[in-house]
Design an enzyme around this catalytic site. Structure first.
Site, mmCIF file in Angstrom:
data_model
loop_
_atom_site.group_PDB
_atom_site.id
_atom_site.type_symbol
_atom_site.label_atom_id
_atom_site.label_comp_id
_atom_site.label_asym_id
_atom_site.label_seq_id
_atom_site.Cartn_x
_atom_site.Cartn_y
_atom_site.Cartn_z
ATOM 1 N N ARG A 229 7.856 -5.396 -2.030
ATOM 2 C CA ARG A 229 7.661 -4.675 -3.284
ATOM 3 C C ARG A 229 7.504 -5.697 -4.400
ATOM 4 O O ARG A 229 8.227 -6.714 -4.436
ATOM 5 C CB ARG A 229 8.856 -3.768 -3.592
ATOM 6 N N HIS B 41 -2.233 -4.625 -1.762
ATOM 7 C CA HIS B 41 -1.284 -3.691 -1.134
ATOM 8 C C HIS B 41 -1.874 -3.088 0.157
ATOM 9 O O HIS B 41 -2.014 -1.869 0.276
ATOM 10 C CB HIS B 41 -0.892 -2.585 -2.126
HETATM 11 C C1 OXD Z 1 5.002 2.061 1.940
HETATM 12 C C2 OXD Z 1 3.873 1.332 1.359
HETATM 13 O O1 OXD Z 1 6.093 2.026 1.366
HETATM 14 O O2 OXD Z 1 2.741 1.465 1.878
HETATM 15 O O3 OXD Z 1 4.845 2.697 2.988
HETATM 16 O O4 OXD Z 1 4.036 0.601 0.379
#
Ligand code: OXD
Length: 305
Positions: free
Chosen positions: A221, A269
């Site tokens: 994250r 991402h």
């Molecule tokens: C998840 C993401 O948390 O794709 O699944 O970030």
């Protein structure tokens, strides 16, 4: 029973779930119908949608990270939340992290920089056995990654808040043990959830505990990493490079300094998308269990994961 799905790829989810649970009615948020629903399956639902549905018996988060859902101001506090646990994301994450570790261990970062100057110098290979990798976060996906790297021949340290045991992995837990793991790390991989306790965990103090020239891979994250501290560590050479997939603001703004640094690799991402087939099996099992009143592992809203 009516189940509302909210997702960018709502059609594929509806098809996969209807096939698995033909007795249930799956509706999508743009059906224009505000009739009550029993369950919500969603990835980053807007607050308005949560406010409209006040009789939910359960929410299933169609991803592994629950930070966006838990930060939603309209999230009802008394409804059980189930999140995806690995659900086929682990193997994708292993590929991403393995690529990143090899990128630094086999000096691809240096060769990439040399290309610009037609520079044919070679660098000695540090054996995998001498390239310890530390994985922060031993949730379902962190464990998958730690095990795979250990099987590849890297010494792997795993760190989690609570004690964990993972085959082939040196497991550490709690704040004091973090320094022990960091001190011997060539590549640090952050796979922690985004919670008040983990936000900014990769800060100047943590980075200073890594051996000089270590590398960072963050597919977890964005808010885990203090970007100013990261930039400073890259500048001094404390960090040799970083591979980043997630950011506090996504898309990463065009004026972010991170885009300009040759020693930072950026991906949008994409480290571990949710494979619908594997995940739909898990979602179907979770709704069936919730609806039958059977025990289901739910999110600990206070811990944030
Ligand atoms: C998840 C993401 O948390 O794709 O699944 O970030």
């Amino acid at each position: 029973m009516r189940v509302l799905i909210y997702h960018d790829d709502v059609g594929s989810w509806r098809q996969a779930l209807t096939r698995r649970l033909p007795q249930m009615e799956f509706v999508v948020s743009d059906d224009g119908d505000n009739a009550p629903v029993d369950y919500l399956l969603a990835w980053k639902p807007p607050a308005g949608l949560l406010r409209r549905h006040t009789q939910l018996k359960g929410i299933i988060n169609l991803g592994a990270g629950v930070d966006a859902l838990l930060n939603n101001p309209a999230l009802p506090r008394d409804v059980p939340i189930v999140k995806l646990r690995d659900a086929g994301m682990g193997p994708y994450m292993v590929d991403y992290v393995r690529f990143g570790v090899l990128y630094f261990q086999r000096n691809f970062d240096r060769y990439l920089a040399q290309e610009a100057n037609a520079d044919w110098r070679s660098h000695p290979i540090t054996d995998k056995a001498n390239w310890p990798v530390t994985v922060l976060g031993l949730g379902a996906i962190g464990c998958h990654v730690a095990r795979a790297l250990a099987a590849d021949g890297f010494p792997v340290h795993g760190w989690s808040r609570r004690p964990k045991t993972v085959d082939g992995v040196h497991c550490h837990h709690g704040a004091d043990a973090l320094s022990t793991a960091l001190a011997q790390t060539r590549t640090l991989v952050t796979l922690l959830p985004d919670t008040p306790a983990t936000r900014g965990i990769v800060n100047a103090e943590l980075l200073a505990q890594l051996p000089a020239g270590a590398s960072l891979i963050n597919p977890g994250r964005g808010p885990l990493v203090d970007v100013d501290a990261l930039l400073a560590a890259l500048d001094t050479g404390q960090l040799r490079g970083a591979m980043l997939d997630v950011f506090a603001t996504e898309p990463l703004p065009a004026d972010s300094a991170l885009w300009t640094l040759p020693r930072v690799r950026i991906t949008p991402h994409v480290s571990a998308p949710t494979p619908i087939a594997a995940a739909a099996d898990q979602v179907a099992a979770a709704i069936t269990a919730l609806d039958a009143g059977k025990p289901v592992a739910t999110v600990d809203v206070n811990a944030g994961y």
